[in-house]
Design an enzyme around this catalytic site. Structure first.
Site, PDB file in Angstrom:
ATOM      1  N   LYS A 136       0.756  -1.125   0.051  1.00 54.59           N
ATOM      2  CA  LYS A 136       0.008  -0.023  -0.058  1.00 54.59           C
ATOM      3  C   LYS A 136       0.722   1.269   0.101  1.00 54.59           C
ATOM      4  O   LYS A 136       1.268   1.723   0.973  1.00 54.59           O
ATOM      5  CB  LYS A 136      -1.064   0.074   1.074  1.00 54.59           C
ATOM      6  CG  LYS A 136      -2.292   0.729   1.201  1.00 54.59           C
ATOM      7  CD  LYS A 136      -2.163   2.014   0.863  1.00 54.59           C
ATOM      8  CE  LYS A 136      -1.795   2.946   2.063  1.00 54.59           C
ATOM      9  NZ  LYS A 136      -1.399   4.262   1.362  1.00 54.59           N
TER      10      LYS A 136
ATOM     11  N   GLY B 100      -4.807   4.487  -3.089  1.00 57.08           N
ATOM     12  CA  GLY B 100      -6.058   5.410  -3.524  1.00 57.08           C
ATOM     13  C   GLY B 100      -5.851   6.775  -2.862  1.00 57.08           C
ATOM     14  O   GLY B 100      -4.690   7.206  -2.341  1.00 57.08           O
TER      15      GLY B 100
ATOM     16  N   PRO C 218      -5.596   8.419   1.931  1.00 57.16           N
ATOM     17  CA  PRO C 218      -4.186   8.102   2.512  1.00 57.16           C
ATOM     18  C   PRO C 218      -4.670   6.906   3.678  1.00 57.16           C
ATOM     19  O   PRO C 218      -3.592   5.973   3.711  1.00 57.16           O
ATOM     20  CB  PRO C 218      -3.634   9.055   3.128  1.00 57.16           C
ATOM     21  CG  PRO C 218      -4.571  10.234   3.497  1.00 57.16           C
ATOM     22  CD  PRO C 218      -5.749  10.074   2.742  1.00 57.16           C
TER      23      PRO C 218
ATOM     24  N   GLU D 299       8.752   1.572  11.122  1.00 57.48           N
ATOM     25  CA  GLU D 299      10.008   2.481  10.734  1.00 57.48           C
ATOM     26  C   GLU D 299       9.526   3.942  10.870  1.00 57.48           C
ATOM     27  O   GLU D 299       8.605   4.188  10.028  1.00 57.48           O
ATOM     28  CB  GLU D 299      10.539   2.341   9.573  1.00 57.48           C
ATOM     29  CG  GLU D 299      11.146   1.011   9.274  1.00 57.48           C
ATOM     30  CD  GLU D 299      12.697   0.886   9.817  1.00 57.48           C
ATOM     31  OE1 GLU D 299      13.198   1.793  10.542  1.00 57.48           O
ATOM     32  OE2 GLU D 299      13.315  -0.246   9.743  1.00 57.48           O
TER      33      GLU D 299
ATOM     34  N   CYS E 231      14.131  10.105   6.298  1.00 56.33           N
ATOM     35  CA  CYS E 231      13.827   9.743   7.913  1.00 56.33           C
ATOM     36  C   CYS E 231      15.239   9.896   8.665  1.00 56.33           C
ATOM     37  O   CYS E 231      15.316  10.295   9.847  1.00 56.33           O
ATOM     38  CB  CYS E 231      13.505   8.312   8.117  1.00 56.33           C
ATOM     39  SG  CYS E 231      14.270   7.272   6.956  1.00 56.33           S
TER      40      CYS E 231
ATOM     41  N   GLU F 141      10.206  16.685  14.154  1.00 52.17           N
ATOM     42  CA  GLU F 141      10.461  16.385  12.851  1.00 52.17           C
ATOM     43  C   GLU F 141      10.116  17.459  11.725  1.00 52.17           C
ATOM     44  O   GLU F 141       8.949  17.331  11.701  1.00 52.17           O
ATOM     45  CB  GLU F 141      10.319  15.089  12.362  1.00 52.17           C
ATOM     46  CG  GLU F 141      10.737  14.522  11.102  1.00 52.17           C
ATOM     47  CD  GLU F 141      10.583  13.062  10.814  1.00 52.17           C
ATOM     48  OE1 GLU F 141       9.405  12.692  11.014  1.00 52.17           O
ATOM     49  OE2 GLU F 141      11.450  12.167  10.245  1.00 52.17           O
TER      50      GLU F 141
HETATM   51  P1  NAD Z   1       2.569   9.008   6.850  1.00 52.75           P
HETATM   52  O1  NAD Z   1       2.661   8.624   8.148  1.00 52.75           O
HETATM   53  O2  NAD Z   1       1.379  10.243   6.676  1.00 52.75           O
HETATM   54  O3  NAD Z   1       2.157   7.972   5.792  1.00 52.75           O
HETATM   55  C1  NAD Z   1       2.782   6.778   5.251  1.00 52.75           C
HETATM   56  C2  NAD Z   1       1.931   5.637   4.707  1.00 52.75           C
HETATM   57  O4  NAD Z   1       1.024   5.353   5.855  1.00 52.75           O
HETATM   58  C3  NAD Z   1       1.144   6.241   3.397  1.00 52.75           C
HETATM   59  O5  NAD Z   1       1.247   5.137   2.669  1.00 52.75           O
HETATM   60  C4  NAD Z   1      -0.160   6.587   4.082  1.00 52.75           C
HETATM   61  O6  NAD Z   1      -1.281   6.619   3.021  1.00 52.75           O
HETATM   62  C5  NAD Z   1      -0.312   5.695   4.975  1.00 52.75           C
HETATM   63  N1  NAD Z   1      -1.559   5.979   6.069  1.00 52.75           N
HETATM   64  C6  NAD Z   1      -1.789   7.309   6.435  1.00 52.75           C
HETATM   65  N2  NAD Z   1      -2.453   7.163   7.507  1.00 52.75           N
HETATM   66  C7  NAD Z   1      -2.914   5.880   7.729  1.00 52.75           C
HETATM   67  C8  NAD Z   1      -3.747   5.280   8.636  1.00 52.75           C
HETATM   68  N3  NAD Z   1      -4.708   5.890   9.719  1.00 52.75           N
HETATM   69  N4  NAD Z   1      -3.383   3.741   8.904  1.00 52.75           N
HETATM   70  C9  NAD Z   1      -2.857   3.106   8.181  1.00 52.75           C
HETATM   71  N5  NAD Z   1      -2.107   3.684   6.961  1.00 52.75           N
HETATM   72  C10 NAD Z   1      -2.150   5.287   6.820  1.00 52.75           C
HETATM   73  O7  NAD Z   1       4.095   9.664   6.438  1.00 52.75           O
HETATM   74  P2  NAD Z   1       4.313  10.146   5.125  1.00 52.75           P
HETATM   75  O8  NAD Z   1       3.997  11.700   5.213  1.00 52.75           O
HETATM   76  O9  NAD Z   1       4.009   9.265   3.968  1.00 52.75           O
HETATM   77  O10 NAD Z   1       6.052  10.134   5.158  1.00 52.75           O
HETATM   78  C11 NAD Z   1       6.699  11.025   5.972  1.00 52.75           C
HETATM   79  C12 NAD Z   1       7.251  10.274   7.351  1.00 52.75           C
HETATM   80  O11 NAD Z   1       7.812   8.986   6.968  1.00 52.75           O
HETATM   81  C13 NAD Z   1       8.240  11.185   8.084  1.00 52.75           C
HETATM   82  O12 NAD Z   1       7.892  11.332   9.314  1.00 52.75           O
HETATM   83  C14 NAD Z   1       9.436  10.307   7.801  1.00 52.75           C
HETATM   84  O13 NAD Z   1      10.308  10.159   8.982  1.00 52.75           O
HETATM   85  C15 NAD Z   1       8.835   8.672   7.977  1.00 52.75           C
HETATM   86  N6  NAD Z   1       9.716   7.882   7.363  1.00 52.75           N
HETATM   87  C16 NAD Z   1      10.427   7.034   7.961  1.00 52.75           C
HETATM   88  C17 NAD Z   1      11.473   6.180   7.429  1.00 52.75           C
HETATM   89  C18 NAD Z   1      12.241   5.090   8.410  1.00 52.75           C
HETATM   90  O14 NAD Z   1      12.653   4.225   7.856  1.00 52.75           O
HETATM   91  N7  NAD Z   1      12.089   5.280   9.806  1.00 52.75           N
HETATM   92  C19 NAD Z   1      11.564   6.202   6.250  1.00 52.75           C
HETATM   93  C20 NAD Z   1      10.992   7.127   5.310  1.00 52.75           C
HETATM   94  C21 NAD Z   1      10.049   7.903   5.829  1.00 52.75           C
END
Ligand code: NAD
Length: 493
Positions: free
Chosen positions: A182, A213, A216, A258, A291, A392
């Site tokens: 996803k 989709g 999110p 992560e 990240c 962050e």
């Molecule tokens: P996000 O948490 O908004 O979204 C991540 C994923 O989760 C997306 O696919 C999103 O559609 C989905 N999602 C959103 N709400 C959800 C819910 N309620 N239930 C299940 N899935 C849901 O993060 P983002 O804005 O896409 O990415 C940025 C963040 O990711 C930053 O905080 C960054 O630090 C982190 N990140 C961490 C790593 C790591 O390895 N630790 C790597 C890359 C990014």
């Protein structure tokens, strides 16, 4: 203007649109304009993907036929190799990667990581001998057998989508799991390609499924709450990670998280090339959207003014050499979306309100195009209790904090809810290693050592997550250990 091919769902071996025909626009971070369409998965589509993955796990030999799995994953890798130019195009156009960043984390490191997984997979111990032990008047032989955990929901972010998708899918497949990927709504194409190439490679139906989709949360929440899914492997924000743990509790979901970071780079007073160490802390690669980026720079107070002057020069030299989609030397493009641009700008405003001094940048740059451009930005006179030092930002914003001595540097580095990565530089390796060991974080680069690669584990302490991705540990995350025991004297089957 670039137009990307339509991003299709991949469910039970079929590349297809959403069940109700719905689509959503893919937006270019460079221009703010629509550059493609993606299928907008319905709840029915997600349900079908979960059912297919469950069936493929329970009713085929996928989980047990390691030879077949390895052969297919190798073939899949070859198809990704052939698709390298397309992967680069997707990274640039969907994720906003600058051309000079593509060969690094976006595509180059991602495919290298895949190769590393293949190499370490051979070392996986499928069976472990626990020896013999007497109990109840008999001696018992015990072995542990590793088995795939089952159906995996892989939920991934937009920042380095290929890298994170590979980190989850390849490990889960090698372990013998079936997967529903996803991806984030911003980067559906980098998910869709996993479906297209899976079909071409000839994976059995249901082993790999891809759903995305406009909403999110819809598909992700369905994966998290569905009892047919055994494990959620999530990379994303700490807020969503916490929600996944909460929502997964009802079905006691195994969760692997992560999450975010606010990693510290500590430059010690005896760093052999102080100017280089400080200067290279500029947070510009992929506009700071990583990240594990070192977004807090810790320098000795005795050399703080010197560090400011170095950074002023470094940002000045970097100048306007960013934000051009055509320039192969650029490593920084836009941030992903209007929302993210506004979020980063609100942190820049906050830093000024909190009393930090803007040393460089600070502006949104509409002159770079219709997309989402934020200048490389550096705050000095920052104290670690400010929100810009604690939260962050996920943008090109570096904060520079002075410390008194080694003890103080460790204290400041650890005074964070996060613990993902970090770095320390010194002319004295023992001193640097000693400090690195005291920082509560999943990885530390000592004197710029490369602490992130596909053959070593990566993951967070504290609010940065739990579990490990990459390396042998990353494959083991997708397995369970079953113990078998029998009285000695009886032959094993
Ligand atoms: P996000 O948490 O908004 O979204 C991540 C994923 O989760 C997306 O696919 C999103 O559609 C989905 N999602 C959103 N709400 C959800 C819910 N309620 N239930 C299940 N899935 C849901 O993060 P983002 O804005 O896409 O990415 C940025 C963040 O990711 C930053 O905080 C960054 O630090 C982190 N990140 C961490 C790593 C790591 O390895 N630790 C790597 C890359 C990014």
């Amino acid at each position: 203007m670039t137009t990307l091919p339509d991003a299709q769902l991949y469910i039970d071996g079929q590349l297809r649109g959403a069940s109700d025909g719905g689509t959503f626009d893919v937006i270019s971070p460079w221009t703010g304009a629509a550059i493609g369409k993606a299928a907008d998965a319905t709840a029915d589509d997600v349900n079908a993907a979960i059912a297919a993955a469950r069936r493929a796990f329970d009713q085929t030999d996928w989980a047990t036929n390691t030879e077949k799995r390895v052969a297919l994953v190798k073939k899949y890798r070859e198809l990704f190799e052939a698709a390298r130019p397309r992967l680069g195009e997707l990274a640039i156009n969907e994720a906003g990667a600058a051309q000079g960043a593509v060969s690094r984390a976006h595509v180059g490191m991602a495919l290298d990581g895949w190769d590393d997984y293949m190499a370490v997979f051979d070392k996986l111990e499928w069976e472990k001998d626990y020896g013999e032990k007497p109990a109840f008047g008999m001696v018992h032989k015990r072995i542990g057998v590793r088995e795939p955990v089952g159906v995996v929901g892989a939920i991934t972010p937009w920042n380095v989508p290929l890298y994170v998708n590979i980190g989850k899918i390849v490990a889960a497949l090698l372990a013998g799991c079936t997967v529903i990927l996803k991806p984030a709504p911003d980067t559906p194409g980098m998910g869709a390609i996993f479906g297209e190439l899976a079909k071409e490679a000839g994976f059995p139906d249901g082993v790999i499924n891809v759903v995305f989709g406009a909403d999110p949360a819809l598909a992700g929440e369905m994966l998290v709450t569905d009892p047919r899914v055994d494990l959620i492997s999530f990379t994303g924000s700490t807020g969503v990670g916490k929600r996944i743990m909460e929502q997964g509790a009802a079905t006691l979901k195994r969760v692997f998280l992560e999450l975010g970071g606010k990693s510290a780079k500590i430059v010690l007073d005896d760093a052999p090339n102080f100017a280089m160490e400080v200067g290279m802390a500029m947070l510009v690669f992929h506009a700071g959207q990583g990240c594990a980026v070192q977004s807090r720079l810790l320098v000795p107070r005795s050399r703080y003014e010197e560090a400011k002057a170095i950074l002023k020069g470094a940002y000045g030299n970097f100048g306007d050499n960013w934000g051009d989609i055509e320039n192969p030397a650029h490593i920084m493009g836009p941030v992903i979306s209007k929302r993210q641009m506004e979020r980063v700008k609100s942190y820049i405003d906050l830093g000024q309100q909190e009393g930090a001094t803007l040393l460089a940048g600070g502006n949104i740059r509409p002159d770079k195009g219709g997309g989402y451009f934020v200048e490389p930005t550096c705050f000095v006179d920052v104290t670690n209790d400010m929100r810009i030092a604690q939260e962050e930002i996920f943008g090109p914003v570096l904060v520079v904090i002075p410390y008194e001595d080694d003890e103080d540097a460790v204290r400041i580095a650890n005074q964070s809810s996060y613990g993902l990565s970090g770095g320390v530089s010194s002319g004295d390796l023992d001193r640097a290693i000693n400090i690195a060991k005291r920082v509560r974080t999943g990885s530390m680069s000592v004197n710029n050592g490369m602490c992130i690669a596909g053959d070593i584990p990566f993951g967070g302490y504290k609010a940065s997550g739990m579990g490990r991705e990459w390396g042998l540990e990353g494959i083991e995350e997708f397995t369970d250990v079953k113990i078998l025991a029998w009285p000695v004297g009886q032959a094993a089957a």
